[in-house]
Every structure is written in structure tokens, then in C-alpha cells.
Design an enzyme around this catalytic site. Structure first.
Site, PDB file in Angstrom:
ATOM      1  N   HIS A  41       0.823  -1.221   0.000  1.00 49.04           N
ATOM      2  CA  HIS A  41       0.000   0.000   0.000  1.00 49.04           C
ATOM      3  C   HIS A  41       0.847   1.256   0.000  1.00 49.04           C
ATOM      4  O   HIS A  41       2.036   1.213   0.301  1.00 49.04           O
ATOM      5  CB  HIS A  41      -0.982   0.025   1.174  1.00 49.04           C
ATOM      6  CG  HIS A  41      -0.340   0.025   2.539  1.00 49.04           C
ATOM      7  ND1 HIS A  41      -0.023  -1.132   3.215  1.00 49.04           N
ATOM      8  CD2 HIS A  41       0.053   1.044   3.341  1.00 49.04           C
ATOM      9  CE1 HIS A  41       0.520  -0.827   4.380  1.00 49.04           C
ATOM     10  NE2 HIS A  41       0.599   0.491   4.487  1.00 49.04           N
ATOM     11  N   HIS A 113       3.882   7.182   3.746  1.00 49.59           N
ATOM     12  CA  HIS A 113       4.828   6.071   3.573  1.00 49.59           C
ATOM     13  C   HIS A 113       4.372   5.126   2.468  1.00 49.59           C
ATOM     14  O   HIS A 113       3.224   5.165   2.041  1.00 49.59           O
ATOM     15  CB  HIS A 113       5.042   5.291   4.886  1.00 49.59           C
ATOM     16  CG  HIS A 113       3.839   4.559   5.394  1.00 49.59           C
ATOM     17  ND1 HIS A 113       2.962   5.088   6.309  1.00 49.59           N
ATOM     18  CD2 HIS A 113       3.362   3.301   5.133  1.00 49.59           C
ATOM     19  CE1 HIS A 113       2.017   4.211   6.591  1.00 49.59           C
ATOM     20  NE2 HIS A 113       2.228   3.111   5.885  1.00 49.59           N
ATOM     21  N   GLU A 164       7.736   1.155   4.916  1.00 46.93           N
ATOM     22  CA  GLU A 164       7.268   0.141   5.855  1.00 46.93           C
ATOM     23  C   GLU A 164       7.496  -1.217   5.186  1.00 46.93           C
ATOM     24  O   GLU A 164       7.263  -1.376   3.994  1.00 46.93           O
ATOM     25  CB  GLU A 164       5.751   0.355   6.093  1.00 46.93           C
ATOM     26  CG  GLU A 164       5.105  -0.669   7.008  1.00 46.93           C
ATOM     27  CD  GLU A 164       3.594  -0.446   7.176  1.00 46.93           C
ATOM     28  OE1 GLU A 164       2.973   0.278   6.370  1.00 46.93           O
ATOM     29  OE2 GLU A 164       3.034  -1.020   8.124  1.00 46.93           O
TER      30      GLU A 164
HETATM   31 CO    CO Z   1       1.194   1.245   6.324  1.00 48.47          CO
END
Ligand code: CO
Length: 169
Positions: A41, A113, A164
Site C-alpha cells: 500500500h 509512507h 514500511e
Molecule cells: Co502502512
């Protein structure tokens, strides 16, 4: 004649072995050798999640999930699905949320992020350590918004982008 037949079998076995090895190498090795997998994502911090989701829906025709509250992460989240990945809109639930601090610097919102999937977070963390890249916090995996272990990497090591890594089972 008998010897020729056996030789023929051997040749066939070698051909089959080589073809399958080539297939394996092209289709699976790349993923095994690469530490990062799919882009899971992209997270975008927003000051008003209703306002932000309606423009994605009305202007881009995007499918929007219902709003979910994740109090343990201090955020409200909406998922925008697309064929190859998803965008997560994040609105802080309180002043202590890390997203609040981000919005102080970026009042209109912005990309917060990107998240890559990894097969083994421990291996990924070891590799990062070996090359001198930093993991944020105490360096240990935490349970992320999707219930999987995650780590966040120092944006200073990645062109100013917060990354991440999420371990996918
Ligand atoms: Co995330």
C-alpha cells in the site's frame, strides 16, 4: 539398439531437467533472491478523511471502503482499492498520533509512507543492518494495521521516503 534407447532416455531427462530449471529460475528465484515483494500500500495522511475520500470517489471513480477506526495506531483509515495495490488514507484520531505531527508539517496532507511485502522480516532486518541502514524505534517488529509484523525504515536512508516492510504469511 538397447544402449541407444537408454541414451535417449538420459537425453530426455537432461532436457526436461534443464527446461524446468530455467522455468524455476525465471519464475521463482527472482522473488526468493529479492528481499522485497509486492507493493502492499501507499499511505497518505489527510486532515479530513471524508473530504479526501469523496474526491477520490467522485473524480477518480475509486471504490472506497467504509471508515475503520484503529485506536491502537491512533488513526482512522479508508482503503482505496486498485487492481495492483491500495492507497490508505489516514486521519489522526488524536494529537499523540504520529500522523498529527506529519500534518503539522504538511497541513493539506501528503504521502506518508509506502509499504512493501517481505517473506521474512528477520532476514530483511539483518540485511538492512549489514548495509548500515536504520530501522526506526527499537528496531523490533510491531504488529501493523493489518495484523502482520511490520518495521519502518529511516527515511534518511531512502531518499527522504518512509518505507514500511510488512511480513506476509
Ligand atoms: Co502502512
Amino acid at each position: 539398439k538397447w544402449n541407444r534407447e537408454i541414451l535417449g532416455h538420459y537425453v530426455n531427462i537432461i532436457i526436461i531437467y534443464n527446461t524446468s530449471y530455467k522455468y524455476f529460475k525465471e519464475n521463482f528465484m527472482k522473488e526468493i533472491l529479492s528481499e522485497i515483494g509486492r507493493l502492499n500500500h501507499i499511505a497518505i495522511a489527510v486532515p479530513d478523511i471524508q473530504k479526501a475520500s469523496s474526491i477520490w470517489k467522485n473524480a477518480l471513480g475509486a471504490n472506497i471502503s467504509s471508515t475503520q477506526l484503529l485506536p491502537e495506531h491512533g488513526v482512522k483509515v479508508v482503503f482505496i482499492e486498485s487492481p495492483n495495490t491500495k492507497v490508505e488514507l489516514l486521519e489522526p484520531l488524536n494529537k499523540q498520533s504520529p500522523i498529527s505531527k506529519f500534518l503539522e508539517r504538511n497541513p493539506n496532507g501528503g504521502m506518508h509512507h509506502i509499504c512493501y511485502e517481505v517473506l521474512n522480516l528477520e532476514n530483511a532486518a539483518k540485511k538492512l543492518k549489514d548495509v548500515g541502514a536504520k530501522i526506526l524505534g527499537d528496531g523490533l517488529p510491531k504488529i501493523g494495521a493489518h495484523g502482520n509484523p511490520v518495521i519502518f525504515l529511516n527515511p534518511g536512508d531512502f531518499s527522504g521516503t518512509l518505507i514500511e516492510l510488512e511480513e506476509i504469511k
